[in-house]
Design a protein around this motif. Structure first.
Motif, PDB file in Angstrom:
ATOM      1  N   GLU A  15       0.748  -1.163  -0.197  1.00 47.82           N
ATOM      2  CA  GLU A  15       0.196  -0.234  -0.075  1.00 47.82           C
ATOM      3  C   GLU A  15       1.356   1.608  -0.338  1.00 47.82           C
ATOM      4  OE1 GLU A  15      -3.647   2.492   2.549  1.00 47.82           O
ATOM      5  OE2 GLU A  15      -3.297  -0.242   3.226  1.00 47.82           O
ATOM      6  N   VAL A  16       1.193   1.872  -0.930  1.00 46.35           N
ATOM      7  CA  VAL A  16       1.986   2.904  -1.564  1.00 46.35           C
ATOM      8  C   VAL A  16       1.431   4.158  -0.791  1.00 46.35           C
ATOM      9  CG1 VAL A  16       3.040   4.455  -2.978  1.00 46.35           C
ATOM     10  CG2 VAL A  16       2.727   1.965  -3.272  1.00 46.35           C
ATOM     11  N   PRO A  17       1.555   5.314   0.024  1.00 46.69           N
ATOM     12  CA  PRO A  17       0.998   6.660   0.324  1.00 46.69           C
ATOM     13  C   PRO A  17       0.954   7.233  -0.944  1.00 46.69           C
ATOM     14  CG  PRO A  17       2.778   6.250   1.783  1.00 46.69           C
ATOM     15  CD  PRO A  17       3.011   4.759   0.388  1.00 46.69           C
ATOM     16  N   LEU A  18       0.076   8.233  -0.509  1.00 48.92           N
ATOM     17  CA  LEU A  18      -0.216   9.016  -1.712  1.00 48.92           C
ATOM     18  C   LEU A  18       1.095  10.236  -1.599  1.00 48.92           C
ATOM     19  CD1 LEU A  18      -1.589  10.827  -3.886  1.00 48.92           C
ATOM     20  CD2 LEU A  18      -3.076  12.352  -2.950  1.00 48.92           C
ATOM     21  N   LEU A  19       2.352   9.904  -2.683  1.00 45.34           N
ATOM     22  CA  LEU A  19       3.403  10.870  -1.828  1.00 45.34           C
ATOM     23  C   LEU A  19       3.367  12.528  -1.773  1.00 45.34           C
ATOM     24  CD1 LEU A  19       5.577   8.826  -4.175  1.00 45.34           C
ATOM     25  CD2 LEU A  19       5.438   8.114  -1.582  1.00 45.34           C
ATOM     26  N   VAL A  20       2.689  13.411  -3.266  1.00 44.74           N
ATOM     27  CA  VAL A  20       2.578  14.584  -3.169  1.00 44.74           C
ATOM     28  C   VAL A  20       2.022  15.121  -1.337  1.00 44.74           C
ATOM     29  CG1 VAL A  20       2.691  14.382  -5.243  1.00 44.74           C
ATOM     30  CG2 VAL A  20       0.890  14.287  -3.816  1.00 44.74           C
ATOM     31  N   ILE A  21       1.622  14.361  -0.334  1.00 46.93           N
ATOM     32  CA  ILE A  21       0.983  14.366   0.276  1.00 46.93           C
ATOM     33  C   ILE A  21       1.931  14.593   1.827  1.00 46.93           C
ATOM     34  CG2 ILE A  21      -1.266  15.604   0.054  1.00 46.93           C
ATOM     35  CD1 ILE A  21      -3.023  12.964   0.684  1.00 46.93           C
ATOM     36  N   ASP A  22       2.514  13.224   1.693  1.00 50.88           N
ATOM     37  CA  ASP A  22       3.236  12.547   2.692  1.00 50.88           C
ATOM     38  C   ASP A  22       4.454  13.530   2.562  1.00 50.88           C
ATOM     39  OD1 ASP A  22       4.720  11.186   4.357  1.00 50.88           O
ATOM     40  OD2 ASP A  22       4.571   8.891   3.255  1.00 50.88           O
ATOM     41  N   GLN A  23       4.780  13.907   3.890  1.00 50.57           N
ATOM     42  CA  GLN A  23       5.593  14.944   4.468  1.00 50.57           C
ATOM     43  C   GLN A  23       6.714  14.471   4.549  1.00 50.57           C
ATOM     44  OE1 GLN A  23       5.956  18.441   4.684  1.00 50.57           O
ATOM     45  NE2 GLN A  23       3.940  17.984   3.625  1.00 50.57           N
ATOM     46  N   LYS A  24       7.013  12.915   5.006  1.00 48.82           N
ATOM     47  CA  LYS A  24       8.043  11.933   5.162  1.00 48.82           C
ATOM     48  C   LYS A  24       9.276  11.754   3.668  1.00 48.82           C
ATOM     49  CE  LYS A  24       7.081   9.757   9.105  1.00 48.82           C
ATOM     50  NZ  LYS A  24       5.928   7.965   9.795  1.00 48.82           N
ATOM     51  N   TRP A  25       8.107  11.485   2.399  1.00 50.43           N
ATOM     52  CA  TRP A  25       8.170  12.142   1.393  1.00 50.43           C
ATOM     53  C   TRP A  25       9.157  13.028   0.690  1.00 50.43           C
ATOM     54  CZ3 TRP A  25       7.129  14.228  -3.120  1.00 50.43           C
ATOM     55  CH2 TRP A  25       7.539  13.761  -4.123  1.00 50.43           C
ATOM     56  N   HIS A  26       8.794  14.778   1.569  1.00 51.15           N
ATOM     57  CA  HIS A  26       9.538  15.199   1.349  1.00 51.15           C
ATOM     58  C   HIS A  26      10.478  15.560   1.767  1.00 51.15           C
ATOM     59  CE1 HIS A  26       6.350  17.291  -1.345  1.00 51.15           C
ATOM     60  NE2 HIS A  26       5.480  16.489  -0.956  1.00 51.15           N
ATOM     61  N   ARG A  27      10.694  14.961   3.231  1.00 55.10           N
ATOM     62  CA  ARG A  27      12.129  15.328   3.326  1.00 55.10           C
ATOM     63  C   ARG A  27      12.867  14.285   3.132  1.00 55.10           C
ATOM     64  NH1 ARG A  27       8.665  15.500   8.251  1.00 55.10           N
ATOM     65  NH2 ARG A  27       9.038  13.309   8.842  1.00 55.10           N
ATOM     66  N   LEU A  28      12.748  13.297   2.495  1.00 58.20           N
ATOM     67  CA  LEU A  28      14.284  12.980   1.276  1.00 58.20           C
ATOM     68  C   LEU A  28      14.910  13.648   0.718  1.00 58.20           C
ATOM     69  CD1 LEU A  28      11.846   9.079   0.196  1.00 58.20           C
ATOM     70  CD2 LEU A  28      12.958   9.601   2.259  1.00 58.20           C
ATOM     71  N   PHE A  29      14.297  14.515   0.116  1.00 58.75           N
ATOM     72  CA  PHE A  29      15.346  15.768  -0.600  1.00 58.75           C
ATOM     73  C   PHE A  29      15.754  16.399   0.689  1.00 58.75           C
ATOM     74  CE2 PHE A  29      11.318  13.059  -2.331  1.00 58.75           C
ATOM     75  CZ  PHE A  29      11.730  12.419  -3.739  1.00 58.75           C
ATOM     76  N   ALA A  30      15.217  16.373   1.129  1.00 55.74           N
ATOM     77  CA  ALA A  30      15.935  17.456   2.232  1.00 55.74           C
ATOM     78  C   ALA A  30      17.189  18.331   2.177  1.00 55.74           C
ATOM     79  CB  ALA A  30      15.812  18.122   3.922  1.00 55.74           C
TER      80      ALA A  30
END
Length: 207
Positions: A15-30
């Motif tokens: 089950e893949v979360p909706l990445l564009v609204i996932d703050q953890k995903w955004h932090r991968l590129f910090a």
């Protein structure tokens, strides 16, 4: 080096979360930021989500207009009529029916798109996840290499620091020995003669 198929296989039944609204995903590129490919895929998902939101809004508005038209038809049918306003009401009824048919077509088209959009969003999100996995795979290996290099530098600096501490201690010891020897011969005059600070004597005598 992993390839796209291996990442796809790993995502099966996940089950893949909706990445564009996932703050953890955004932090991968910090630290390094997103690649242009990931930015493009992210924009694609966002565009689909905006389209879905607009379709839902349009669908709601169309139903509202349709309900109002149907109410108008009922009101016209039950209201008292005379020969003078029959033609007018008949035209209104005809127009309302035509508008309802047009709205029904738009509603059907809207509903068809709303059925398909979740699938498109899911596919776009999965593609974004696959590229994110590839990015993370590469970055983890780069980070590991850089961390190892930095660890070696830190180790070298620690060795160098220890050497410098020992050198400093040796210089201090040598200075105290020189001071002690000269002080025994010259006494307090050594302060001015050797251009020492006034507190040098106190510091060395306390050691």
């Amino acid at each position: 080096m992993k390839n796209e198929e291996e990442f796809k296989k790993a995502l099966r039944n996940k089950e893949v979360p909706l990445l564009v609204i996932d703050q953890k995903w955004h932090r991968l590129f910090a630290i390094h930021g997103k690649t242009q490919q990931i930015v493009n895929l992210e924009n694609n998902v966002n565009d689909l989500l905006k389209k879905q939101a607009n379709l839902k809004k349009n669908h709601k508005n169309l139903k509202k207009v349709k309900n109002q038209l149907m109410k108008d038809i009922v009101d016209n049918m039950v209201s008292s009529m005379n020969e003078n306003d029959y033609d007018v009401k008949d035209k209104i009824l005809t127009d309302n029916k035509r508008l309802i048919e047009e709205i029904n077509e738009k509603l059907e088209e809207c509903e068809d798109q709303l059925i398909e959009l979740p699938k498109k969003i899911s596919r776009a999100n999965e593609e974004l996840m696959i590229y994110s996995m590839s990015y993370c795979y590469d970055k983890m290996h780069v980070n590991s290499s850089e961390a190892e290099m930095l660890a070696n530098k830190i180790k070298e600096l620690r060795v160098e620091l220890k050497k410098n501490i020992i050198k400093k201690q040796n210089r201090d010891i040598n200075n105290r020995e020189i001071y002690s020897y000269m002080h025994d011969i010259l006494g307090h005059d050594i302060i001015d003669l050797f251009d020492l600070h006034d507190d040098y004597e106190e510091t060395n005598e306390s050691k």
